[in-house]
Design an enzyme around this catalytic site. Structure first.
Site, PDB file in Angstrom:
ATOM      1  N   TYR A  49       0.836  -1.195   0.000  1.00  0.00           N
ATOM      2  CA  TYR A  49       0.000   0.000   0.000  1.00  0.00           C
ATOM      3  C   TYR A  49       0.876   1.252   0.000  1.00  0.00           C
ATOM      4  CZ  TYR A  49      -3.756  -3.216   1.464  1.00  0.00           C
ATOM      5  OH  TYR A  49      -4.652  -4.259   1.547  1.00  0.00           O
ATOM      6  N   VAL A 198     -19.230  -3.671   2.010  1.00  0.00           N
ATOM      7  CA  VAL A 198     -20.237  -2.769   1.432  1.00  0.00           C
ATOM      8  C   VAL A 198     -20.163  -2.753  -0.092  1.00  0.00           C
ATOM      9  CG1 VAL A 198     -20.402  -1.311   3.477  1.00  0.00           C
ATOM     10  CG2 VAL A 198     -18.738  -0.744   1.694  1.00  0.00           C
ATOM     11  N   ALA A 199     -19.373  -3.670  -0.672  1.00  0.00           N
ATOM     12  CA  ALA A 199     -19.310  -3.839  -2.136  1.00  0.00           C
ATOM     13  C   ALA A 199     -19.018  -2.525  -2.853  1.00  0.00           C
ATOM     14  CB  ALA A 199     -20.595  -4.478  -2.655  1.00  0.00           C
ATOM     15  N   LYS A 200     -17.893  -1.930  -2.498  1.00  0.00           N
ATOM     16  CA  LYS A 200     -17.471  -0.659  -3.117  1.00  0.00           C
ATOM     17  C   LYS A 200     -18.498   0.448  -2.924  1.00  0.00           C
ATOM     18  CE  LYS A 200     -14.653  -2.872  -6.712  1.00  0.00           C
ATOM     19  NZ  LYS A 200     -14.395  -2.999  -8.173  1.00  0.00           N
ATOM     20  N   GLY A 201     -19.283   0.351  -1.861  1.00  0.00           N
ATOM     21  CA  GLY A 201     -20.282   1.367  -1.569  1.00  0.00           C
ATOM     22  C   GLY A 201     -21.618   1.130  -2.239  1.00  0.00           C
ATOM     23  N   LEU A 202     -21.719   0.095  -3.087  1.00  0.00           N
ATOM     24  CA  LEU A 202     -22.964  -0.163  -3.811  1.00  0.00           C
ATOM     25  C   LEU A 202     -24.096  -0.575  -2.883  1.00  0.00           C
ATOM     26  CD1 LEU A 202     -21.505  -2.073  -6.896  1.00  0.00           C
ATOM     27  CD2 LEU A 202     -22.418   0.260  -6.867  1.00  0.00           C
ATOM     28  N   LYS A 206     -24.236   4.256  -3.005  1.00  0.00           N
ATOM     29  CA  LYS A 206     -23.696   4.624  -4.312  1.00  0.00           C
ATOM     30  C   LYS A 206     -24.647   4.184  -5.415  1.00  0.00           C
ATOM     31  CE  LYS A 206     -18.713   5.025  -3.674  1.00  0.00           C
ATOM     32  NZ  LYS A 206     -17.387   4.570  -4.158  1.00  0.00           N
TER      33      LYS A 206
END
Length: 299
Positions: A49, A198-202, A206
């Site tokens: 990272y 949260v699945a990339k905010g989906l 989002k």
């Protein structure tokens, strides 16, 4: 905040873990300190990272709490000499060299959890395992695990090593671990660290988009189901995180935190719960997806 033992190790971790991949220099210390103050004890990073800068940020911010936290990092991706990309290197020599660099950046003389940052069936697995076991003997790490979504690789480590944990993506839109991995690991007393909850905010507000094998319309249906079960105390992000935490194999959800709002969502999840009927209701919205590659041969 609830706490649980990580696999068969001596480590006890908060069920909400701080995923540090997206930390920014100007806000890192404040966010990490707030997380610690609110009861988060598992902090996860990786040497890859930001070319090691992420480890440095985390080490500096948390050095005064070293004995009170569980510090986790990862190894296996070797930066190319020209600085343009990474090559996979799970060899014993590379792991033993890399750990010294991570220890220095993290300002500590031991790691609580050292994780292989990937894995393939072509790896020299016995050599990799030997490196982790040697580091345990030397007192440089307390436990080790892998970060992988490949069932066939996970099965090999279950049978051939003493891993305490497997980090894998698991959420309402990625239920592939339910097919074999969650039960396999639970039976062997190995904990799951669930990422991507949260699945990339989906699943947390989002706009709907395609995700894995699901169409945007299917993603929207899943997000609406999460929203319908949310409350003032448990917002959609917290509801999605609680879904990932529900299976008994899952010890913690590693929640990526870049903003104060994301940290607050993670902390809300730590204070919340999700019932069996709610978990089943969410799972009934879409047919569960399965791995198409890297499957366990006997399944």
């Amino acid at each position: 905040m609830k706490y649980t033992r990580l696999g068969s190790s001596e480590l006890v971790v908060s069920e909400i873990a701080f995923g540090g991949m997206s930390l920014q220099k100007d806000t890192a210390t404040k966010l990490l300190q707030k997380a610690f103050d609110e009861g988060i004890t598992l902090f996860d990073t990786a040497d890859i990272y930001d070319q090691g800068e992420n480890e440095r940020l985390m080490g500096e911010a948390l050095k005064d709490h070293r004995k009170e936290i569980v510090l986790a990092t990862k190894v296996g991706n070797q930066e190319r000499a020209d600085g343009k990309g990474w090559d996979w290197n799970p060899t014993k020599g590379y792991i033993l060299t890399s750990v010294e660099k991570s220890l220095k950046r993290l300002q500590t003389d031991y790691l609580d959890l050292y994780q292989l940052h990937g894995g393939t069936m072509d790896d020299p697995m016995d050599e990799t395992i030997e490196a982790f076991e040697l580091l345990k003997e030397q007192g440089k790490i307390r436990a080790y695990g892998i970060s992988s979504i490949r069932p066939n690789v996970i099965e090999q480590y279950v049978n051939r090593s003493n891993i305490a944990s497997v980090m894998m993506q698991y959420n309402l839109l990625d239920r592939r671990p339910e097919e074999t991995c969650l039960e396999l690991l639970h039976q062997h007393g190995i904990s799951v660290l669930a990422r991507g909850s949260v699945a990339k905010g989906l699943l947390a507000g989002k706009p709907a988009d395609t995700y894995l094998n699901y169409t945007a319309e299917e993603v929207r249906a899943a997000a609406e189901a999460v929203q319908a079960l949310s409350t003032n105390e448990r917002n959609p992000a917290a509801t999605a995180i609680r879904y990932a935490l529900y299976p008994p194999a899952v010890a913690a959800a590693v929640v990526g935190v870049r903003t104060a709002e994301q940290l607050q969502d993670a902390l809300r999840a730590g204070d919340a719960s999700l019932g069996a009927e709610e978990y089943a209701e969410l799972g009934a919205v879409l047919a569960a997806n399965n791995y198409q590659e890297h499957r366990i041969s006997a399944s």
